[in-house]
Design a protein around this motif. Structure first.
Motif, mmCIF file in Angstrom:
data_model
loop_
_atom_site.group_PDB
_atom_site.id
_atom_site.type_symbol
_atom_site.label_atom_id
_atom_site.label_comp_id
_atom_site.label_asym_id
_atom_site.label_seq_id
_atom_site.Cartn_x
_atom_site.Cartn_y
_atom_site.Cartn_z
ATOM 1 N N ILE A 16 53.936 33.610 40.863
ATOM 2 C CA ILE A 16 54.728 34.646 40.209
ATOM 3 C C ILE A 16 55.872 33.960 39.466
ATOM 4 O O ILE A 16 56.617 33.178 40.061
ATOM 5 N N GLY A 31 51.468 36.834 37.938
ATOM 6 C CA GLY A 31 52.353 37.949 37.650
ATOM 7 C C GLY A 31 53.764 37.507 37.368
ATOM 8 O O GLY A 31 54.045 36.326 37.175
ATOM 9 N N ARG A 45 54.290 45.614 31.963
ATOM 10 C CA ARG A 45 52.906 46.048 32.179
ATOM 11 C C ARG A 45 52.145 46.062 30.857
ATOM 12 O O ARG A 45 50.984 45.652 30.782
ATOM 13 N N LYS A 52 47.720 42.188 36.262
ATOM 14 C CA LYS A 52 48.722 41.226 36.715
ATOM 15 C C LYS A 52 49.685 41.909 37.686
ATOM 16 O O LYS A 52 49.894 43.122 37.636
ATOM 17 N N ILE A 53 50.274 41.119 38.555
ATOM 18 C CA ILE A 53 51.224 41.620 39.552
ATOM 19 C C ILE A 53 52.602 41.689 38.919
ATOM 20 O O ILE A 53 53.049 40.727 38.287
ATOM 21 N N ILE A 54 53.266 42.823 39.099
ATOM 22 C CA ILE A 54 54.636 42.956 38.611
ATOM 23 C C ILE A 54 55.499 43.449 39.762
ATOM 24 O O ILE A 54 55.269 44.504 40.330
#
Length: 157
Positions: A16, A31, A45, A52-54
């Motif tokens: 991340i 992310g 986003r 993807k991770i946010i």
């Protein structure tokens, strides 16, 4: 940055990127983690896509509620204690701060989201944080200083 992504990939962990949506996109990181004053979750986003991770930072119950409403994939709540990896450190929560926030969410009958403890988290903190109701931990300083510690973290998580 590429070193950290490779280190994460080599150890089957998630990469991340902190604060920088475009760097996360350019590196094809897993992310991005956004502070309260960084790019909005909605814009991130749009840039990164739905896969993807946010994550978003929180320091108070009000911040946690904001992050729940945005919605981000996880909340990085902290700092637990002082950390040198952050220049403008929010007020330190300590274990008592985490307990109060989790208690406040339960009193409001709000489902506890995926909350990760951030900021000065040590390997020996994990058990107590889990007992409090924290989903997981985010670490950077210990990994940067001693990459071999990843294996120790993986044993307890």
């Amino acid at each position: 940055m590429k070193f950290q992504k490779k280190l994460c990939a080599d150890n089957d962990t998630v990469c991340i990127i902190n604060d920088h949506v475009q760097i996360a996109k350019d590196l094809d990181a897993d992310g991005v983690h956004l502070g309260l004053k960084d790019t909005s979750i909605e814009i991130a986003r749009h840039i990164l896509g739905k896969n993807k991770i946010i994550g978003g930072t929180a320091n108070t119950i009000s911040d946690v509620l904001q992050r729940i409403n945005e919605p981000c994939d996880y909340i990085g709540l902290g700092p637990l204690r002082f950390t040198s990896t952050k220049e403008q450190l929010s007020p330190i929560l300590g274990f008592e701060g985490y307990q109060e926030i989790i208690k406040g969410l339960k009193e409001k009958a709000i489902e506890i989201p995926k909350i990760f403890a951030i900021g000065g988290v040590l390997l020996e903190d994990i058990d107590l944080l889990q007992q409090i109701g924290i989903y997981g931990v985010a670490v950077s300083g210990q990994i940067t200083d001693r990459p071999s510690i990843i294996k120790e973290f993986k044993k307890v998580i």
